[in-house]
Scaffold this motif. Structure first.
Motif, PDB file in Angstrom:
ATOM      1  N   PRO A  82      -3.646  28.829   5.568  1.00 38.40           N
ATOM      2  CA  PRO A  82      -3.619  29.578   4.312  1.00 38.40           C
ATOM      3  C   PRO A  82      -3.588  28.692   3.064  1.00 38.40           C
ATOM      4  O   PRO A  82      -4.058  29.112   2.010  1.00 38.40           O
ATOM      5  CB  PRO A  82      -2.341  30.409   4.411  1.00 38.40           C
ATOM      6  N   VAL A  83      -3.079  27.487   3.170  1.00 37.19           N
ATOM      7  CA  VAL A  83      -3.057  26.590   2.008  1.00 37.19           C
ATOM      8  C   VAL A  83      -4.488  26.191   1.642  1.00 37.19           C
ATOM      9  O   VAL A  83      -4.823  26.083   0.459  1.00 37.19           O
ATOM     10  CB  VAL A  83      -2.155  25.359   2.264  1.00 37.19           C
ATOM     11  N   ASP A  84      -5.350  26.010   2.650  1.00 45.96           N
ATOM     12  CA  ASP A  84      -6.763  25.735   2.373  1.00 45.96           C
ATOM     13  C   ASP A  84      -7.391  26.909   1.629  1.00 45.96           C
ATOM     14  O   ASP A  84      -8.184  26.724   0.704  1.00 45.96           O
ATOM     15  CB  ASP A  84      -7.530  25.474   3.667  1.00 45.96           C
ATOM     16  N   MET A  85      -7.045  28.115   2.045  1.00 45.82           N
ATOM     17  CA  MET A  85      -7.566  29.315   1.391  1.00 45.82           C
ATOM     18  C   MET A  85      -7.090  29.383  -0.061  1.00 45.82           C
ATOM     19  O   MET A  85      -7.877  29.695  -0.958  1.00 45.82           O
ATOM     20  CB  MET A  85      -7.118  30.562   2.149  1.00 45.82           C
ATOM     21  N   ALA A  86      -5.824  29.080  -0.299  1.00 45.10           N
ATOM     22  CA  ALA A  86      -5.290  29.075  -1.660  1.00 45.10           C
ATOM     23  C   ALA A  86      -6.023  28.039  -2.516  1.00 45.10           C
ATOM     24  O   ALA A  86      -6.328  28.289  -3.682  1.00 45.10           O
ATOM     25  CB  ALA A  86      -3.789  28.791  -1.647  1.00 45.10           C
ATOM     26  N   GLU A  87      -6.331  26.900  -1.921  1.00 40.97           N
ATOM     27  CA  GLU A  87      -7.054  25.856  -2.648  1.00 40.97           C
ATOM     28  C   GLU A  87      -8.454  26.326  -3.024  1.00 40.97           C
ATOM     29  O   GLU A  87      -8.937  26.072  -4.135  1.00 40.97           O
ATOM     30  CB  GLU A  87      -7.112  24.577  -1.813  1.00 40.97           C
ATOM     31  N   GLU A  88      -9.127  27.033  -2.127  1.00 43.10           N
ATOM     32  CA  GLU A  88     -10.446  27.574  -2.431  1.00 43.10           C
ATOM     33  C   GLU A  88     -10.374  28.623  -3.532  1.00 43.10           C
ATOM     34  O   GLU A  88     -11.229  28.668  -4.415  1.00 43.10           O
ATOM     35  CB  GLU A  88     -11.094  28.151  -1.175  1.00 43.10           C
ATOM     36  N   LEU A  89      -9.357  29.475  -3.487  1.00 42.50           N
ATOM     37  CA  LEU A  89      -9.182  30.472  -4.542  1.00 42.50           C
ATOM     38  C   LEU A  89      -8.918  29.804  -5.883  1.00 42.50           C
ATOM     39  O   LEU A  89      -9.415  30.248  -6.920  1.00 42.50           O
ATOM     40  CB  LEU A  89      -8.034  31.421  -4.192  1.00 42.50           C
ATOM     41  N   ALA A  90      -8.135  28.739  -5.884  1.00 43.25           N
ATOM     42  CA  ALA A  90      -7.867  27.999  -7.119  1.00 43.25           C
ATOM     43  C   ALA A  90      -9.171  27.441  -7.685  1.00 43.25           C
ATOM     44  O   ALA A  90      -9.422  27.544  -8.889  1.00 43.25           O
ATOM     45  CB  ALA A  90      -6.871  26.873  -6.860  1.00 43.25           C
ATOM     46  N   GLY A  91      -9.995  26.890  -6.820  1.00 40.27           N
ATOM     47  CA  GLY A  91     -11.283  26.365  -7.267  1.00 40.27           C
ATOM     48  C   GLY A  91     -12.176  27.444  -7.843  1.00 40.27           C
ATOM     49  O   GLY A  91     -12.845  27.252  -8.866  1.00 40.27           O
ATOM     50  N   ALA A  92     -12.193  28.615  -7.210  1.00 42.86           N
ATOM     51  CA  ALA A  92     -13.016  29.727  -7.683  1.00 42.86           C
ATOM     52  C   ALA A  92     -12.535  30.261  -9.028  1.00 42.86           C
ATOM     53  O   ALA A  92     -13.310  30.863  -9.767  1.00 42.86           O
ATOM     54  CB  ALA A  92     -13.017  30.856  -6.649  1.00 42.86           C
ATOM     55  N   ASN A  93     -11.260  30.023  -9.361  1.00 49.01           N
ATOM     56  CA  ASN A  93     -10.692  30.496 -10.624  1.00 49.01           C
ATOM     57  C   ASN A  93     -10.491  29.373 -11.641  1.00 49.01           C
ATOM     58  O   ASN A  93      -9.843  29.579 -12.669  1.00 49.01           O
ATOM     59  CB  ASN A  93      -9.372  31.223 -10.357  1.00 49.01           C
ATOM     60  N   ASP A  94     -11.030  28.189 -11.330  1.00 51.30           N
ATOM     61  CA  ASP A  94     -10.947  27.026 -12.225  1.00 51.30           C
ATOM     62  C   ASP A  94      -9.521  26.624 -12.562  1.00 51.30           C
ATOM     63  O   ASP A  94      -9.210  26.244 -13.691  1.00 51.30           O
ATOM     64  CB  ASP A  94     -11.741  27.263 -13.525  1.00 51.30           C
ATOM     65  N   TRP A  95      -8.627  26.712 -11.576  1.00 51.42           N
ATOM     66  CA  TRP A  95      -7.257  26.260 -11.758  1.00 51.42           C
ATOM     67  C   TRP A  95      -7.137  24.843 -11.230  1.00 51.42           C
ATOM     68  O   TRP A  95      -7.662  24.512 -10.167  1.00 51.42           O
ATOM     69  CB  TRP A  95      -6.279  27.141 -10.993  1.00 51.42           C
ATOM     70  N   ALA A  96      -6.424  24.008 -11.953  1.00 49.33           N
ATOM     71  CA  ALA A  96      -6.155  22.652 -11.462  1.00 49.33           C
ATOM     72  C   ALA A  96      -5.243  22.754 -10.246  1.00 49.33           C
ATOM     73  O   ALA A  96      -4.391  23.644 -10.164  1.00 49.33           O
ATOM     74  CB  ALA A  96      -5.480  21.831 -12.559  1.00 49.33           C
ATOM     75  N   VAL A  97      -5.459  21.844  -9.291  1.00 49.03           N
ATOM     76  CA  VAL A  97      -4.699  21.867  -8.041  1.00 49.03           C
ATOM     77  C   VAL A  97      -4.198  20.466  -7.732  1.00 49.03           C
ATOM     78  O   VAL A  97      -4.895  19.481  -7.951  1.00 49.03           O
ATOM     79  CB  VAL A  97      -5.583  22.338  -6.865  1.00 49.03           C
ATOM     80  N   GLU A  98      -2.978  20.412  -7.233  1.00 47.80           N
ATOM     81  CA  GLU A  98      -2.420  19.171  -6.711  1.00 47.80           C
ATOM     82  C   GLU A  98      -2.013  19.441  -5.269  1.00 47.80           C
ATOM     83  O   GLU A  98      -1.120  20.242  -5.005  1.00 47.80           O
ATOM     84  CB  GLU A  98      -1.199  18.769  -7.546  1.00 47.80           C
ATOM     85  N   ARG A  99      -2.711  18.799  -4.347  1.00 42.92           N
ATOM     86  CA  ARG A  99      -2.435  19.008  -2.921  1.00 42.92           C
ATOM     87  C   ARG A  99      -1.400  17.988  -2.480  1.00 42.92           C
ATOM     88  O   ARG A  99      -1.597  16.790  -2.586  1.00 42.92           O
ATOM     89  CB  ARG A  99      -3.740  18.847  -2.116  1.00 42.92           C
ATOM     90  N   HIS A 100      -0.258  18.468  -1.980  1.00 36.91           N
ATOM     91  CA  HIS A 100       0.830  17.593  -1.575  1.00 36.91           C
ATOM     92  C   HIS A 100       0.745  17.218  -0.100  1.00 36.91           C
ATOM     93  O   HIS A 100       1.152  16.133   0.282  1.00 36.91           O
ATOM     94  CB  HIS A 100       2.181  18.254  -1.863  1.00 36.91           C
ATOM     95  N   SER A 101       0.266  18.149   0.724  1.00 41.61           N
ATOM     96  CA  SER A 101       0.145  17.922   2.159  1.00 41.61           C
ATOM     97  C   SER A 101      -0.728  19.033   2.730  1.00 41.61           C
ATOM     98  O   SER A 101      -1.203  19.897   1.987  1.00 41.61           O
ATOM     99  CB  SER A 101       1.526  17.941   2.836  1.00 41.61           C
ATOM    100  N   ASP A 102      -0.906  19.038   4.046  1.00 39.31           N
ATOM    101  CA  ASP A 102      -1.661  20.117   4.679  1.00 39.31           C
ATOM    102  C   ASP A 102      -0.977  21.465   4.484  1.00 39.31           C
ATOM    103  O   ASP A 102      -1.616  22.510   4.592  1.00 39.31           O
ATOM    104  CB  ASP A 102      -1.812  19.867   6.187  1.00 39.31           C
ATOM    105  N   HIS A 103       0.313  21.442   4.197  1.00 37.72           N
ATOM    106  CA  HIS A 103       1.091  22.674   4.148  1.00 37.72           C
ATOM    107  C   HIS A 103       1.679  22.999   2.776  1.00 37.72           C
ATOM    108  O   HIS A 103       2.516  23.890   2.662  1.00 37.72           O
ATOM    109  CB  HIS A 103       2.221  22.614   5.187  1.00 37.72           C
ATOM    110  N   GLU A 104       1.236  22.294   1.745  1.00 36.64           N
ATOM    111  CA  GLU A 104       1.798  22.536   0.416  1.00 36.64           C
ATOM    112  C   GLU A 104       0.827  22.129  -0.671  1.00 36.64           C
ATOM    113  O   GLU A 104       0.186  21.089  -0.598  1.00 36.64           O
ATOM    114  CB  GLU A 104       3.101  21.743   0.260  1.00 36.64           C
ATOM    115  N   LEU A 105       0.736  22.985  -1.702  1.00 36.02           N
ATOM    116  CA  LEU A 105      -0.054  22.635  -2.881  1.00 36.02           C
ATOM    117  C   LEU A 105       0.538  23.313  -4.103  1.00 36.02           C
ATOM    118  O   LEU A 105       1.307  24.264  -3.987  1.00 36.02           O
ATOM    119  CB  LEU A 105      -1.532  22.986  -2.725  1.00 36.02           C
ATOM    120  N   THR A 106       0.164  22.806  -5.267  1.00 34.94           N
ATOM    121  CA  THR A 106       0.551  23.399  -6.535  1.00 34.94           C
ATOM    122  C   THR A 106      -0.706  23.698  -7.321  1.00 34.94           C
ATOM    123  O   THR A 106      -1.583  22.843  -7.448  1.00 34.94           O
ATOM    124  CB  THR A 106       1.448  22.447  -7.357  1.00 34.94           C
TER     125      THR A 106
END
Length: 170
Positions: free
Chosen positions: A16-40
């Motif tokens: 699900p974190v990968d999915m959240a990252e894709e949604l962030a990209g689709a909405n032009d939100w900056a993302v900081e990936r901390h690990s396979d299981h965590e992102l901001t």
């Protein structure tokens, strides 16, 4: 209510974190990936900038969101913040607000279990609904916190002021 763009007709990922990252990209939100299981995700709201953290616990099959906003509690207002959080949380259907005094952080948090094999885990619609819910609640109650901390209102006055429902149109 915030409506998110998925950028795809369907997102299919097992984490699900990968999915959240894709949604962030689709909405032009900056993302900081901390690990396979965590992102901001860094999201500009109507009132403030928000840090939207996503945590996946594989062992518990649980996805947790924590939405922190840039809002500092002034000296001497902590008891009012705890009181207003209690009053707000009584109105919540999903999730809750917290104040972490050591970090001086005010946040909204909720989690979702994904351990039902018949449902197949967290899907795109589920993810979008969880994010929209968290962002919507942060936007809805941010003025309440502002009225208490900086407007000099009591928690009850702040909720009454911020929760006025307008009827008709101007």
């Amino acid at each position: 209510m915030t409506t998110l763009s998925t950028g795809h007709s369907e997102i299919t990922v097992s984490n699900p974190v990968d999915m959240a990252e894709e949604l962030a990209g689709a909405n032009d939100w900056a993302v900081e990936r901390h690990s396979d299981h965590e992102l901001t995700m860094f999201i500009s709201g109507q009132y403030t900038e928000m840090q939207f953290r996503v945590f996946w616990r594989e062992d518990f099959k649980t996805l947790q969101f924590a939405c922190l906003f840039d809002l500092r509690v002034p000296e001497g207002r902590q008891s009012d913040i705890y009181q207003v959080i209690g009053l707000i949380n009584e109105r919540m259907w999903i999730g809750h607000f917290e104040y972490w005094s050591e970090e001086e952080v005010l946040l909204f948090r909720h989690a979702s279990l994904a351990n039902d094999p018949l449902l197949g885990g967290i899907g795109e619609d589920h993810m979008v609904t969880m994010i929209e819910t968290a962002l919507g609640e942060c936007e809805r109650f941010y003025p309440v916190f502002q009225f208490v901390m900086w407007g000099g209102q009591t928690p009850a006055e702040a909720i009454e002021s911020a929760m006025l429902e307008c009827a008709g149109c101007a």
